[in-house]
Design a protein around this motif. Structure first.
Motif, PDB file in Angstrom:
ATOM      1  N   SER A  10      39.123  28.295  46.284  1.00 51.66           N
ATOM      2  CA  SER A  10      38.965  28.313  47.735  1.00 51.66           C
ATOM      3  C   SER A  10      38.868  29.758  48.170  1.00 51.66           C
ATOM      4  N   SER A  11      38.493  29.959  49.403  1.00 44.67           N
ATOM      5  CA  SER A  11      38.435  31.320  49.922  1.00 44.67           C
ATOM      6  C   SER A  11      39.808  31.971  49.912  1.00 44.67           C
ATOM      7  N   TRP A  12      40.827  31.164  50.141  1.00 42.46           N
ATOM      8  CA  TRP A  12      42.188  31.694  50.110  1.00 42.46           C
ATOM      9  C   TRP A  12      42.525  32.213  48.718  1.00 42.46           C
ATOM     10  N   ARG A  13      42.284  31.412  47.669  1.00 43.53           N
ATOM     11  CA  ARG A  13      42.569  31.872  46.311  1.00 43.53           C
ATOM     12  C   ARG A  13      41.696  33.070  45.960  1.00 43.53           C
ATOM     13  N   ALA A  14      40.433  33.033  46.356  1.00 47.44           N
ATOM     14  CA  ALA A  14      39.538  34.145  46.058  1.00 47.44           C
ATOM     15  C   ALA A  14      40.049  35.440  46.680  1.00 47.44           C
ATOM     16  N   SER A  15      40.560  35.362  47.914  1.00 53.06           N
ATOM     17  CA  SER A  15      41.053  36.569  48.585  1.00 53.06           C
ATOM     18  C   SER A  15      42.300  37.106  47.904  1.00 53.06           C
ATOM     19  N   LEU A  16      43.186  36.205  47.457  1.00 46.45           N
ATOM     20  CA  LEU A  16      44.394  36.647  46.763  1.00 46.45           C
ATOM     21  C   LEU A  16      44.055  37.305  45.421  1.00 46.45           C
ATOM     22  N   GLN A  23      39.703  48.856  32.688  1.00 47.42           N
ATOM     23  CA  GLN A  23      38.901  48.480  33.845  1.00 47.42           C
ATOM     24  C   GLN A  23      37.800  47.498  33.452  1.00 47.42           C
ATOM     25  N   GLY A  24      37.171  47.719  32.294  1.00 50.76           N
ATOM     26  CA  GLY A  24      36.094  46.829  31.867  1.00 50.76           C
ATOM     27  C   GLY A  24      36.577  45.411  31.632  1.00 50.76           C
ATOM     28  N   THR A  25      37.752  45.282  30.995  1.00 52.36           N
ATOM     29  CA  THR A  25      38.299  43.954  30.762  1.00 52.36           C
ATOM     30  C   THR A  25      38.704  43.292  32.066  1.00 52.36           C
ATOM     31  N   LEU A  26      39.257  44.073  32.998  1.00 52.08           N
ATOM     32  CA  LEU A  26      39.633  43.529  34.307  1.00 52.08           C
ATOM     33  C   LEU A  26      38.401  43.003  35.045  1.00 52.08           C
ATOM     34  N   GLU A  27      37.322  43.730  34.981  1.00 52.39           N
ATOM     35  CA  GLU A  27      36.072  43.297  35.620  1.00 52.39           C
ATOM     36  C   GLU A  27      35.612  41.960  35.053  1.00 52.39           C
ATOM     37  N   LEU A  28      35.643  41.844  33.720  1.00 49.20           N
ATOM     38  CA  LEU A  28      35.243  40.595  33.068  1.00 49.20           C
ATOM     39  C   LEU A  28      36.204  39.460  33.403  1.00 49.20           C
ATOM     40  N   LEU A  29      37.496  39.758  33.408  1.00 50.23           N
ATOM     41  CA  LEU A  29      38.489  38.718  33.678  1.00 50.23           C
ATOM     42  C   LEU A  29      38.356  38.190  35.105  1.00 50.23           C
ATOM     43  N   HIS A  30      38.037  39.071  36.041  1.00 56.40           N
ATOM     44  CA  HIS A  30      37.844  38.644  37.425  1.00 56.40           C
ATOM     45  C   HIS A  30      36.683  37.644  37.515  1.00 56.40           C
ATOM     46  N   ALA A  31      35.562  37.972  36.879  1.00 58.65           N
ATOM     47  CA  ALA A  31      34.404  37.071  36.901  1.00 58.65           C
ATOM     48  C   ALA A  31      34.700  35.770  36.170  1.00 58.65           C
ATOM     49  N   LEU A  32      35.393  35.855  35.027  1.00 57.45           N
ATOM     50  CA  LEU A  32      35.738  34.652  34.268  1.00 57.45           C
ATOM     51  C   LEU A  32      36.668  33.758  35.076  1.00 57.45           C
ATOM     52  N   THR A  33      37.621  34.353  35.780  1.00 51.20           N
ATOM     53  CA  THR A  33      38.556  33.577  36.594  1.00 51.20           C
ATOM     54  C   THR A  33      37.818  32.741  37.628  1.00 51.20           C
ATOM     55  N   GLU A  34      36.870  33.355  38.306  1.00 53.49           N
ATOM     56  CA  GLU A  34      36.127  32.629  39.336  1.00 53.49           C
ATOM     57  C   GLU A  34      35.235  31.559  38.718  1.00 53.49           C
ATOM     58  N   ALA A  35      34.551  31.889  37.622  1.00 57.15           N
ATOM     59  CA  ALA A  35      33.682  30.905  36.969  1.00 57.15           C
ATOM     60  C   ALA A  35      34.488  29.711  36.471  1.00 57.15           C
ATOM     61  N   ASP A  36      35.645  29.981  35.879  1.00 55.62           N
ATOM     62  CA  ASP A  36      36.511  28.915  35.367  1.00 55.62           C
ATOM     63  C   ASP A  36      36.950  27.995  36.496  1.00 55.62           C
ATOM     64  N   ALA A  37      37.391  28.572  37.610  1.00 56.60           N
ATOM     65  CA  ALA A  37      37.870  27.764  38.727  1.00 56.60           C
ATOM     66  C   ALA A  37      36.747  26.944  39.346  1.00 56.60           C
ATOM     67  N   ARG A  71      53.056  35.022  42.656  1.00 58.55           N
ATOM     68  CA  ARG A  71      53.888  36.225  42.593  1.00 58.55           C
ATOM     69  C   ARG A  71      53.682  37.073  43.837  1.00 58.55           C
ATOM     70  N   ASP A  72      54.659  37.941  44.085  1.00 57.90           N
ATOM     71  CA  ASP A  72      54.619  38.848  45.228  1.00 57.90           C
ATOM     72  C   ASP A  72      53.762  40.057  44.857  1.00 57.90           C
ATOM     73  N   LEU A  73      52.598  40.179  45.461  1.00 50.10           N
ATOM     74  CA  LEU A  73      51.688  41.271  45.126  1.00 50.10           C
ATOM     75  C   LEU A  73      52.175  42.611  45.668  1.00 50.10           C
ATOM     76  N   HIS A 121      43.081  34.132  30.514  1.00 49.55           N
ATOM     77  CA  HIS A 121      42.088  33.650  31.480  1.00 49.55           C
ATOM     78  C   HIS A 121      42.722  33.014  32.720  1.00 49.55           C
ATOM     79  N   LEU A 122      44.002  32.681  32.661  1.00 50.67           N
ATOM     80  CA  LEU A 122      44.704  32.137  33.828  1.00 50.67           C
ATOM     81  C   LEU A 122      45.578  33.180  34.528  1.00 50.67           C
ATOM     82  N   LEU A 123      45.633  34.383  33.984  1.00 53.25           N
ATOM     83  CA  LEU A 123      46.583  35.381  34.472  1.00 53.25           C
ATOM     84  C   LEU A 123      46.355  35.744  35.932  1.00 53.25           C
ATOM     85  N   LEU A 124      45.122  36.027  36.315  1.00 54.81           N
ATOM     86  CA  LEU A 124      44.869  36.520  37.672  1.00 54.81           C
ATOM     87  C   LEU A 124      45.196  35.468  38.725  1.00 54.81           C
ATOM     88  N   VAL A 125      44.698  34.253  38.537  1.00 52.63           N
ATOM     89  CA  VAL A 125      44.903  33.240  39.571  1.00 52.63           C
ATOM     90  C   VAL A 125      46.367  32.813  39.636  1.00 52.63           C
TER      91      VAL A 125
END
Length: 815
Positions: free
Chosen positions: A558-564, A535-549, A517-519, A507-511
């Motif tokens: 922040s918008s900066w973290r969201a864009s990254l 793809q399905g897990t990535l979709e869920l993880l993206h939403a979970l990452t934002e909800a958690d933060a 890291r260098d994208l 749940h912390l991997l994306l952020v």
């Protein structure tokens, strides 16, 4: 020494005897809690009675009354004394004033805080009618000395006034409590709580006593007295630890207070405080809801009686779900409901209440807690669906969940919840305890259920993502194990269990990857794709990452973290779709970058440009561009010390670095020399950005050695008074294995401070490595920075050299 011995010593020796007896009592290790508070009140009673009797020899119609906390006999070591000198008006005013002085001055001479007044019963009632706080204090009036009948008469009159005026005064009291809660916050979530003023603290417990005294409503009494006693015990220990009359449980005092109470550590102390505060807060919610219901029924009853010809009105009951109805603005059980035969009933009632935006009645929750059967394992499909419905109801979920929690139903449904319940988080980024953060995350995730194909998995992963924080070690690793067990128990199939376990584990991997890291490095994207898997897990993880933060606190998203994160998700999605990330080619410089590089080569000095960056408007009608920071482009002839020099100048100008990239540029034919390009995103710590000319002038001096950056930063740090606070853990530097094929990734975790990046850059320069790029992330007081470094030839460092650089950098930061 017995209580009688202590009182005798106080009576025999006057004020000095009282002081000695008081000190002896407070130093008794064997007596604490309610017995000590009662003994201290009794000792003080005897001393004040002696002062009164000595000065009121010939006075009649006068008495000394304890009010407020002293009236309740709850004297903490540094509590103030609330006293009322009550007289019937027949005595000479000068004699009354003289008596008051004979009592007040000895109290002041001992350094005790005193809240005092001299009034007749009529005056006391008049002031109480005008000042709610005075009236609340008088509700606890207790006779100390003098005319007992006078005190009893005042008590009777004040209570009668309070009960007669309750329909008016109780809404005032509720508003007063709400205003205080807005100012002080909620006791059950604060790292440095005010035990008295914060919501769920001692003031609220006193307010509940006042409501009960009105005879209009009463608080749920189970656990309330114990919660109040616990808060008083903590305040006693706080007074003894600090030697001051304070109610603020500061971080630096918590270990000493815990030791005074015989507790394991400060976390154990906070957890007990939070549990007590939660009991008081829930009792307050229930009580004020009941007050509102009673006042509303009183307002409509005369009209209903007229319409019904004097008959008793029947409350309307509207069905919400099987066994669940609405009545008087609350969710109650239907008359035919059988908790002992319907194990899904608690979840069904809770889901219905949350969906309707209504509270669960106290009686309904207690009835279910007392008689409901345990759910079978695995849960039936209806139970799982009702849990998902409850979690997906948005903000109304919180109140309903807390009602279930108050009666122990949550830990019966989810036994692993006990380890995170009321667990503090000693991190400035987090504003909630672990359990409340999990519910807040589910509430945030409910906003994103239209973005994912499996909203049920999103909501349950939100509920479980930090469940491992009750166990030692990495909470994500522990949480994965727990999530597998819980998901199977509540009835998900094997494939869904695997997805939930992956979401909790990562749940912390994306952020973390996006900000550290260098994208542009294919290894970064491939590692995330391998961890996520689909793809399905990535979709869920993206939403979970934002909800958690979003549920963590304002500093976590922040918008900066969201864009990254969005950029990373896009790249990972492409890999999962079958695309192969190519090794990055050297990116051609833009026209502006090339212009700056040529100018730097021509002049032999730094050239820079500042440019504001904004995020495109959102899809919402009111969406406006949001600033992401300011892009700072610097071109400088290649030389040693560029990174620490630039970082130091930015720190001097109070600029926070969000991202940083450094690379050498190939200059056009005909232009000699080598130029470094630094492309950084910065933000002003406060105030406005400095002018580019000032930044360049300081950078020139920093590069030629005429500007003592370290000295300037030290002077600025010394100019501010140091405040006591928690001791930050030491810096930790590690090498991220296999994080990149193009460079060695050195990760730094340290306490954020002005000039930190300057110190890191200087240490890396001394280690004779080149910084290819830097990814800087600051979470509250913690900096987590990743540096992509190479050797002089541009290749990753050998293993031993990388470890040596990391150790040297760690030693530098720990000095």
């Amino acid at each position: 020494m017995t209580s009688t011995d202590v009182r005798t010593e106080a009576e025999d020796s006057g004020p000095s005897g009282y002081a000695a007896a008081r000190l002896r009592l407070l130093q008794e290790g064997a007596r604490s809690g309610p017995p000590r508070r009662a003994a201290l009140a009794e000792l003080t009673d005897d001393w004040l009675t002696g002062l009164f009797d000595a000065g009121a020899d010939k006075l009649r119609g006068i008495s000394l009354v304890a009010v407020g906390g002293y009236g309740r006999g709850e004297l903490s070591p540094r509590s103030d004394l609330d006293l009322l000198l009550l007289h019937d008006g027949s005595a000479d005013p000068g004699a009354v004033a003289s008596l008051a002085d004979r009592i007040w001055y000895p109290v002041w001479d001992l350094g005790l805080d005193l809240d005092h007044s001299v009034r007749t019963p009529a005056e006391a009632r008049k002031v109480a009618g005008e000042d709610l706080k005075v009236q609340l204090g008088l509700l606890d009036a207790r006779h100390l000395a003098g005319d007992l009948g006078l005190t009893a008469g005042l008590r009777t009159a004040v209570l009668a006034d309070w009960r007669n005026q309750a329909p008016k005064r109780l809404p005032e009291l509720q508003e007063l409590c709400a205003e205080r809660a807005e100012r002080q916050g909620e006791l059950q979530f604060l790292l440095e709580p005010d035990l008295k003023e914060a919501r769920g603290g001692l003031r609220d417990a006193t307010a509940l006593r006042a409501v009960a005294a009105s005879w209009l409503a009463d608080a749920p009494r189970e656990g309330l007295a114990d919660a109040r006693r616990r808060l008083l015990d903590v305040r006693d220990a706080l007074h003894l630890a600090t030697g001051r009359a304070t109610d603020r449980l500061s971080l630096q005092e918590q270990d000493q207070v815990a030791a005074e109470l015989g507790l394991l550590d400060a976390d154990t102390l906070l957890r007990q405080v939070y549990e007590a505060a939660r009991v008081v807060s829930y009792a307050s919610d229930v009580t004020w809801r009941e007050v509102g219901r009673v006042l509303r029924s009183r307002a409509v009853r005369p009209r209903l009686r007229a319409m019904l010809g004097g008959g008793k009105p029947t409350a309307e009951r509207s069905p919400l779900a099987e066994g669940v109805v609405e009545q008087d603005g609350e969710v109650v059980l239907a008359r035919a409901a059988r908790p002992d035969r319907d194990p899904v009933l608690p979840l069904r009632a809770a889901a219905a209440a949350a969906q309707a935006g209504l509270p669960l009645s106290l009686h309904a929750v207690r009835r279910m807690a007392a008689g409901v059967r345990p759910l079978p394992t695995p849960w039936p499909a209806e139970a799982r669906e009702q849990l998902v419905t409850l979690l997906g109801s948005g903000p109304s979920t919180i109140e309903v969940w807390e009602a279930l929690e108050a009666e122990g139903l949550i830990t019966r449904l989810l036994p692993d919840w006990e380890r995170v319940r009321c667990r503090p988080q000693r991190n400035a980024v987090h504003i909630w305890t672990v359990d409340r953060h999990l519910i807040e995350t589910a509430v945030r995730a409910a906003e994103f259920t239209r973005r994912v194909h499996r909203p049920d998995l999103l909501l349950v992963s939100a509920l479980l993502h930090d469940i491992g924080k009750g166990w030692p070690g990495d909470h994500s690793v522990a949480g994965e194990i727990i999530a597998r067990d819980v998901a199977a128990r509540i009835g998900f199939d094997r494939s869904d269990v695997a997805v939930l376990a992956t979401l909790v584990r990562h749940h912390l991997l994306l952020v973390e990857t996006a900000t550290r890291r260098d994208l542009e490095d294919p290894a970064t994207v491939r590692s995330v794709a391998e961890a996520v898997g689909s793809q399905g897990t990535l979709e869920l993880l993206h939403a979970l990452t934002e909800a958690d933060a979003l549920a963590t606190g304002p500093a976590a998203w922040s918008s900066w973290r969201a864009s990254l994160v969005a950029d990373l998700v896009k790249r990972v999605s492409a890999v999962l779709a079958g695309d192969t990330p190519e090794e990055p080619e050297a990116v051609a410089p833009t026209a502006e970058q090339e212009r700056l590089a040529i100018e730097a080569a021509r002049t032999g000095g730094p050239v820079l440009a500042l440019r504001a960056q904004t995020e495109p408007p959102t899809e919402e009608p009111s969406g406006d561009p949001e600033p992401l920071g300011v892009e700072l482009l610097i071109a400088v002839p290649d030389q040693e010390g560029v990174l620490p020099a630039v970082a130091g100048v930015l720190a001097m100008h109070r600029l926070t670095v969000r991202t940083a990239e450094l690379r050498a540029l190939d200059l056009p034919d005909g232009v000699s020399g080598s130029v470094l390009l630094l492309d950084w995103r910065v933000a002003a710590e406060y105030g406005s950005l400095p002018q580019a000319a000032r930044l360049r002038a300081d950078l020139v001096r920093a590069l030629d050695g005429s500007l003592d950056i370290a000295g300037r930063l030290a002077e600025r740090d010394a100019a501010y008074p140091r405040r006591r606070g928690i001791v930050a853990p030491p810096a930790r530097v590690s090498v991220a294995a296999a994080a990149s094929r193009l460079a060695t990734v050195i990760e730094v975790r340290a306490h954020d401070a002005p000039g930190l990046l300057h110190r890191i850059g200087r240490a890396l320069e001394e280690a004779q490595v080149r910084v290819r790029s830097a990814h800087v992330s600051t979470l509250g007081a913690n900096a987590v920075d990743a540096f992509y470094v190479t050797g002089a030839e541009g290749a990753p460092l050998p293993g031993e050299q990388a470890a040596s650089v990391a150790r040297a950098l760690e030693d530098t930061l720990r000095e």
